[in-house]
Design a protein around this motif. Structure first.
Motif, PDB file in Angstrom:
ATOM      1  N   LYS A  19    -115.078  -2.623  -3.435  1.00 19.18           N
ATOM      2  CA  LYS A  19    -113.666  -3.004  -3.496  1.00 19.18           C
ATOM      3  C   LYS A  19    -112.985  -2.100  -4.511  1.00 19.18           C
ATOM      4  O   LYS A  19    -113.627  -1.625  -5.461  1.00 19.18           O
ATOM      5  N   PRO A  20    -111.683  -1.847  -4.346  1.00 19.70           N
ATOM      6  CA  PRO A  20    -110.974  -1.010  -5.317  1.00 19.70           C
ATOM      7  C   PRO A  20    -111.176  -1.510  -6.752  1.00 19.70           C
ATOM      8  O   PRO A  20    -111.098  -2.704  -7.019  1.00 19.70           O
ATOM      9  N   GLY A  21    -111.481  -0.560  -7.629  1.00 25.74           N
ATOM     10  CA  GLY A  21    -111.738  -0.884  -9.027  1.00 25.74           C
ATOM     11  C   GLY A  21    -113.208  -0.945  -9.373  1.00 25.74           C
ATOM     12  O   GLY A  21    -113.564  -0.956 -10.551  1.00 25.74           O
ATOM     13  N   ASP A  22    -114.095  -0.987  -8.359  1.00 26.59           N
ATOM     14  CA  ASP A  22    -115.533  -0.980  -8.628  1.00 26.59           C
ATOM     15  C   ASP A  22    -115.946   0.377  -9.198  1.00 26.59           C
ATOM     16  O   ASP A  22    -115.329   1.407  -8.896  1.00 26.59           O
ATOM     17  N   LEU A  23    -117.000   0.380 -10.002  1.00 29.87           N
ATOM     18  CA  LEU A  23    -117.534   1.632 -10.541  1.00 29.87           C
ATOM     19  C   LEU A  23    -118.579   2.179  -9.587  1.00 29.87           C
ATOM     20  O   LEU A  23    -119.430   1.437  -9.100  1.00 29.87           O
ATOM     21  N   VAL A  24    -118.516   3.478  -9.316  1.00 29.16           N
ATOM     22  CA  VAL A  24    -119.453   4.123  -8.395  1.00 29.16           C
ATOM     23  C   VAL A  24    -120.190   5.214  -9.168  1.00 29.16           C
ATOM     24  O   VAL A  24    -119.563   6.058  -9.815  1.00 29.16           O
ATOM     25  N   PHE A  25    -121.522   5.179  -9.084  1.00 27.17           N
ATOM     26  CA  PHE A  25    -122.370   6.098  -9.852  1.00 27.17           C
ATOM     27  C   PHE A  25    -123.079   7.073  -8.914  1.00 27.17           C
ATOM     28  O   PHE A  25    -123.427   6.726  -7.783  1.00 27.17           O
TER      29      PHE A  25
END
Length: 197
Positions: free
Chosen positions: A148-154
Motif C-alpha cells: 500500500k502507498p507509504g510502505d517501505l520497500v527494500f
C-alpha cells in the motif's frame, strides 16, 4: 429476493424515526399563536403542549450490539491513524523529488535512501531507524502483492537500499550518487522485502 430486516435493524429504524420526529417537534413553538384581531374566531381553543427534546427521547444504546460497535470503532482508530502517517510520509517524500543524493544525508537539502525514509516518517510524526538494514526490521512484514502507498520497500541481498511505495508499482527514493530523489519502477531493482509502519 431482498432480505427481510432483522429485529435489531427494525428497532434501530423505529428509534431513529422517533428521534427525528421528536427533534422536529422540539423546534416548534410551545403554543400556537393567537389569531390576529381581524381574523375569524377559531372554533376550538388554542392548544399548548410541552415537547421533550430529542436527547431525552432516545435511550442509551446498550447490549452486545452496542459493545461490538464501540469495539469496532476503537479498533479502527489506530488503523486509520497508521494509514494517515503513511500517507503523510509519502507526501513528504514526494515533495523532495529533484533534491540531490548525498551519502549519509538526512535532508532537507539532500538525502540518501534511508535518510529520505527517516526524514519523511519523522515529518509524519513517526521515528524510524536511520539506516536501511535497521529499517527493514521495523513495522510489519507485507508481501509484494499486498503493498500500500507509504510502505517501505527494500532491495538487494543483504538489504542495502530502501524506497517508499508510491502505488502502481512505483517507489520514491534517493537512488544513487548523481541521481536526484525520484520516482522509479520498483521492478528496476531486485526486490528483497517490504514493511508496513
Amino acid at each position: 429476493m431482498p432480505q427481510r430486516p432483522t429485529a435489531q435493524a427494525l428497532r434501530v429504524a423505529i428509534v431513529a424515526t422517533t428521534a427525528a420526529a421528536a427533534a422536529a417537534l422540539s423546534v416548534l413553538p410551545a403554543a400556537i399563536a393567537a389569531p390576529a384581531p381581524d381574523a375569524a374566531p377559531a372554533s376550538a381553543a388554542t392548544v399548548t403542549r410541552d415537547v421533550a427534546p430529542a436527547a431525552n427521547v432516545l435511550p442509551a444504546a446498550t447490549g452486545p450490539a452496542a459493545q461490538n460497535v464501540a469495539a469496532a470503532a476503537q479498533a479502527a482508530a489506530p488503523a486509520a491513524q497508521a494509514t494517515a502517517v503513511r500517507s503523510s510520509a509519502l507526501s513528504t517524500a514526494m515533495a523532495q523529488i529533484g533534491k540531490p543524493y548525498s551519502w549519509g544525508a538526512t535532508g532537507p537539502s539532500a538525502f540518501d535512501c534511508s535518510g529520505l525514509v527517516s526524514y519523511a516518517y519523522e515529518k509524519a510524526g513517526k521515528d524510524v531507524p536511520r539506516n536501511s538494514k535497521a529499517q527493514a526490521g521495523v513495522g510489519t512484514k507485507v508481501s509484494k502483492s499486498s503493498l500500500k502507498p507509504g510502505d517501505l520497500v527494500f532491495f538487494y541481498k543483504p538489504v542495502s537500499h530502501v524506497g517508499i511505495y508510491a502505488g502502481g508499482g512505483k517507489i520514491v527514493h534517493a537512488s544513487t550518487s548523481g541521481e536526484p530523489v525520484k520516482v522509479s519502477d520498483m521492478d528496476s531493482m531486485p526486490f528483497n522485502s517490504a514493511r508496513r509502519i
